[in-house]
Design an enzyme around this catalytic site. Structure first.
Site, mmCIF file in Angstrom:
data_model
loop_
_atom_site.group_PDB
_atom_site.id
_atom_site.type_symbol
_atom_site.label_atom_id
_atom_site.label_comp_id
_atom_site.label_asym_id
_atom_site.label_seq_id
_atom_site.Cartn_x
_atom_site.Cartn_y
_atom_site.Cartn_z
ATOM 1 N N ASP A 8 95.348 59.273 -47.327
ATOM 2 C CA ASP A 8 96.434 58.783 -46.501
ATOM 3 C C ASP A 8 96.684 59.861 -45.422
ATOM 4 O O ASP A 8 96.259 61.007 -45.579
ATOM 5 C CB ASP A 8 97.673 58.608 -47.401
ATOM 6 C CG ASP A 8 98.902 58.230 -46.631
ATOM 7 O OD1 ASP A 8 98.853 57.263 -45.878
ATOM 8 O OD2 ASP A 8 99.927 58.926 -46.790
ATOM 9 N N LEU A 9 97.341 59.487 -44.324
ATOM 10 C CA LEU A 9 97.551 60.462 -43.235
ATOM 11 C C LEU A 9 98.939 61.107 -43.324
ATOM 12 O O LEU A 9 99.082 62.276 -43.694
ATOM 13 C CB LEU A 9 97.348 59.756 -41.882
ATOM 14 C CG LEU A 9 97.549 60.608 -40.633
ATOM 15 C CD1 LEU A 9 96.519 61.722 -40.551
ATOM 16 C CD2 LEU A 9 97.449 59.721 -39.381
ATOM 17 N N ASP A 10 99.951 60.288 -43.003
ATOM 18 C CA ASP A 10 101.319 60.810 -42.947
ATOM 19 C C ASP A 10 101.767 61.248 -44.349
ATOM 20 O O ASP A 10 101.781 60.437 -45.268
ATOM 21 C CB ASP A 10 102.252 59.731 -42.390
ATOM 22 C CG ASP A 10 103.694 60.177 -42.376
ATOM 23 O OD1 ASP A 10 103.938 61.386 -42.232
ATOM 24 O OD2 ASP A 10 104.583 59.313 -42.535
ATOM 25 N N THR A 16 103.958 63.448 -40.009
ATOM 26 C CA THR A 16 104.339 62.691 -38.804
ATOM 27 C C THR A 16 105.665 61.964 -39.015
ATOM 28 O O THR A 16 106.224 61.421 -38.064
ATOM 29 C CB THR A 16 103.252 61.669 -38.399
ATOM 30 O OG1 THR A 16 102.728 61.074 -39.577
ATOM 31 C CG2 THR A 16 102.120 62.320 -37.634
ATOM 32 N N LYS A 44 108.450 55.321 -44.866
ATOM 33 C CA LYS A 44 107.183 56.030 -45.089
ATOM 34 C C LYS A 44 106.134 55.092 -45.691
ATOM 35 O O LYS A 44 106.409 54.416 -46.687
ATOM 36 C CB LYS A 44 107.396 57.245 -45.998
ATOM 37 C CG LYS A 44 108.157 58.351 -45.306
ATOM 38 C CD LYS A 44 108.216 59.601 -46.153
ATOM 39 C CE LYS A 44 108.930 60.708 -45.411
ATOM 40 N NZ LYS A 44 109.103 61.904 -46.224
ATOM 41 N N GLY A 45 104.965 55.078 -45.073
ATOM 42 C CA GLY A 45 103.860 54.251 -45.566
ATOM 43 C C GLY A 45 103.976 52.780 -45.217
ATOM 44 O O GLY A 45 103.101 51.985 -45.521
ATOM 45 N N ARG A 48 104.692 49.431 -38.832
ATOM 46 C CA ARG A 48 105.664 49.558 -37.735
ATOM 47 C C ARG A 48 106.629 48.365 -37.721
ATOM 48 O O ARG A 48 107.841 48.530 -37.623
ATOM 49 C CB ARG A 48 104.906 49.613 -36.408
ATOM 50 C CG ARG A 48 105.733 50.102 -35.247
ATOM 51 C CD ARG A 48 104.879 50.111 -33.991
ATOM 52 N NE ARG A 48 103.636 50.858 -34.155
ATOM 53 C CZ ARG A 48 102.596 50.777 -33.314
ATOM 54 N NH1 ARG A 48 102.661 50.005 -32.251
ATOM 55 N NH2 ARG A 48 101.500 51.479 -33.536
ATOM 56 N N SER A 113 94.952 54.828 -43.691
ATOM 57 C CA SER A 113 96.336 54.958 -43.215
ATOM 58 C C SER A 113 96.842 53.648 -42.614
ATOM 59 O O SER A 113 96.069 52.876 -42.056
ATOM 60 C CB SER A 113 96.388 56.054 -42.144
ATOM 61 O OG SER A 113 97.590 56.000 -41.427
ATOM 62 N N ALA A 114 98.156 53.444 -42.706
ATOM 63 C CA ALA A 114 98.774 52.275 -42.086
ATOM 64 C C ALA A 114 98.909 52.447 -40.575
ATOM 65 O O ALA A 114 99.116 51.474 -39.846
ATOM 66 C CB ALA A 114 100.164 52.058 -42.685
ATOM 67 N N SER A 115 98.763 53.668 -40.096
ATOM 68 C CA SER A 115 99.092 53.939 -38.691
ATOM 69 C C SER A 115 98.016 53.486 -37.715
ATOM 70 O O SER A 115 96.832 53.747 -37.907
ATOM 71 C CB SER A 115 99.325 55.436 -38.491
ATOM 72 O OG SER A 115 99.527 55.691 -37.113
ATOM 73 N N ARG A 116 98.463 52.822 -36.638
ATOM 74 C CA ARG A 116 97.531 52.435 -35.570
ATOM 75 C C ARG A 116 97.282 53.610 -34.625
ATOM 76 O O ARG A 116 96.524 53.499 -33.681
ATOM 77 C CB ARG A 116 98.098 51.232 -34.805
ATOM 78 C CG ARG A 116 97.735 49.922 -35.476
ATOM 79 C CD ARG A 116 98.484 48.774 -34.863
ATOM 80 N NE ARG A 116 99.689 48.515 -35.640
ATOM 81 C CZ ARG A 116 100.678 47.751 -35.239
ATOM 82 N NH1 ARG A 116 100.649 47.169 -34.061
ATOM 83 N NH2 ARG A 116 101.721 47.553 -36.005
ATOM 84 N N ASN A 117 97.949 54.718 -34.869
ATOM 85 C CA ASN A 117 97.768 55.908 -34.021
ATOM 86 C C ASN A 117 96.950 56.984 -34.731
ATOM 87 O O ASN A 117 96.885 58.125 -34.257
ATOM 88 C CB ASN A 117 99.137 56.489 -33.655
ATOM 89 C CG ASN A 117 99.959 55.509 -32.832
ATOM 90 O OD1 ASN A 117 99.541 55.109 -31.746
ATOM 91 N ND2 ASN A 117 101.109 55.092 -33.342
ATOM 92 N N LYS A 144 99.653 48.330 -47.433
ATOM 93 C CA LYS A 144 99.871 48.824 -48.798
ATOM 94 C C LYS A 144 101.201 48.231 -49.287
ATOM 95 O O LYS A 144 102.117 48.128 -48.473
ATOM 96 C CB LYS A 144 99.965 50.356 -48.805
ATOM 97 C CG LYS A 144 98.725 51.060 -48.253
ATOM 98 C CD LYS A 144 99.028 52.533 -47.992
ATOM 99 C CE LYS A 144 97.952 53.195 -47.168
ATOM 100 N NZ LYS A 144 98.250 54.569 -46.778
ATOM 101 N N GLU A 168 97.564 60.197 -51.927
ATOM 102 C CA GLU A 168 98.664 59.421 -51.346
ATOM 103 C C GLU A 168 100.024 60.045 -51.643
ATOM 104 O O GLU A 168 100.220 60.608 -52.717
ATOM 105 C CB GLU A 168 98.669 58.028 -51.995
ATOM 106 C CG GLU A 168 98.286 56.898 -51.109
ATOM 107 C CD GLU A 168 99.250 56.582 -49.971
ATOM 108 O OE1 GLU A 168 98.809 55.869 -49.055
ATOM 109 O OE2 GLU A 168 100.430 57.037 -49.950
ATOM 110 N N ASP A 169 100.947 59.902 -50.684
ATOM 111 C CA ASP A 169 102.302 60.429 -50.918
ATOM 112 C C ASP A 169 103.335 59.325 -51.110
ATOM 113 O O ASP A 169 104.499 59.628 -51.334
ATOM 114 C CB ASP A 169 102.743 61.324 -49.748
ATOM 115 C CG ASP A 169 103.042 60.516 -48.506
ATOM 116 O OD1 ASP A 169 102.247 59.596 -48.178
ATOM 117 O OD2 ASP A 169 104.080 60.767 -47.872
#
Ligand code: B16
Ligand code: MG
Length: 217
Positions: A8-10, A16, A44-45, A48, A113-117, A144, A168-169
Site C-alpha cells: 500500500d502507499l499512503d 500522504t 484513510k485507504g 476520493r 494503492s487506491a490513489s490515482r496519484n 478495498k 497495509e496500514d
C-alpha cells in the site's frame, strides 16, 4: 517462502494522509462543513469519491453527483499542489532499506494503492524504479476491502496470490488481502489492525526472513 511483495502507499511508504487532510480541510471550509484530524482517520485507504461522501455525511449535507465530481476535482488540485513539492526526505523510515533488501532476495515488488496519484508520488520520492508493477486507483474498479487491487498486483508480477505478502496500514486493506488469499502484514498497532497476520510499527529494521518465519508459524 513467498516471491512477491505488495505495498500500500499512503501510511506504508509515505505519509500522504497529512496532505489529503490539508486539501479536504480547504473543501470543508469552503462548504462550511466540520472536519477534524480525527475525522481524517476515516478517509484513510478510502477512494476520493467515498472520502467526499463521508465529508458531506459529517456535515449532514447532500449534493448531486455532478457537483460532487467538481468538488473532488478541486480537492485533487489542492492535493496535487502539495504532492508536487514532495521529496525523498518524506519516505517513511526504513522503506528504502526494506525495498533494497527485498530486491537482493529476488522478491518481485508491486504497489497496490487506491490513489490515482500514486505514480506521481513514487516519481517525487524517486522510488519508481524499485517497483516491478504499479496497480492503483487508475486501474481498479472496486475499492478495498475488495481484493481487486492486490489480485491485479499479483497478476502483474506473474505470481499466484498465495505467493505474495501484502503490507497495509488500513483495516480495509488487510481485509482485501485476506479476501484475495494473501497474508497481510499490518503497519501499525495490533489493536487498530486486529485481523493482520502480524503487525510492525513500520518498516524500519524489518527483516524479511523474520517476517517469513512469523507468517509460517
Ligand atoms: P487519490 P492508499 C489512499 O491511498 C488514501 O489513503 C486515501 O486517503 C485516498 O482518498 C485514496 O488513496 C485516493 O487517493 O485522491 O490520490 O486518488 O492508502 O490506498 O495508498
Ligand atoms: Mg494506506
Amino acid at each position: 517462502m513467498h516471491r512477491g511483495l505488495l505495498f500500500d502507499l499512503d501510511g506504508v511508504l509515505v505519509d500522504t494522509a497529512k496532505y489529503h487532510y490539508l486539501a479536504w480541510s480547504k473543501i470543508a471550509q469552503e462548504l462550511g462543513l466540520p472536519f477534524t484530524l480525527q475525522d481524517n482517520e476515516r478517509l484513510k485507504g478510502v477512494s476520493r469519491e467515498r472520502s467526499f461522501e463521508i465529508l458531506l455525511e459529517l456535515g449532514g449535507r447532500k449534493m448531486e453527483a455532478g457537483k460532487r465530481a467538481e468538488y473532488c476535482a478541486r480537492k485533487n488540485e489542492y492535493y496535487l499542489s502539495c504532492i508536487r513539492q514532495m521529496t525523498r526526505r518524506e519516505i517513511l523510515p526504513g522503506v528504502c532499506d526494506f525495498l533494497q533488501q527485498a530486491r537482493k532476495k529476488d522478491y518481485r515488488i508491486a504497489l497496490g494503492s487506491a490513489s490515482r496519484n500514486s505514480r506521481l508520488i513514487l516519481e517525487r520520492l524517486e522510488l519508481l524504479e524499485l517497483f516491478d508493477a504499479i496497480v492503483d486507483g487508475t486501474a481498479v474498479h472496486s475499492a478495498k476491502p475488495d481484493p481487486e487491487v492486490f489480485l491485479q498486483g499479483a497478476k502483474a508480477l506473474g505470481l499466484a496470490p498465495g505467493e505474495c505478502i501484502v503490507f497495509e496500514d488500513a483495516r480495509a486493506g488487510i481485509e482485501a488481502a485476506h479476501a484475495g488469499g494473501m497474508p497481510a502484514v499490518g503497519i501499525g498497532d495490533k489493536k487498530d489492525l486486529p485481523e493482520a497476520d502480524l503487525c510492525l510499527p513500520g518498516l524500519q529494521g524489518a527483516d524479511l526472513s523474520e517476517i517469513e518465519r512469523r507468517l509460517a508459524e
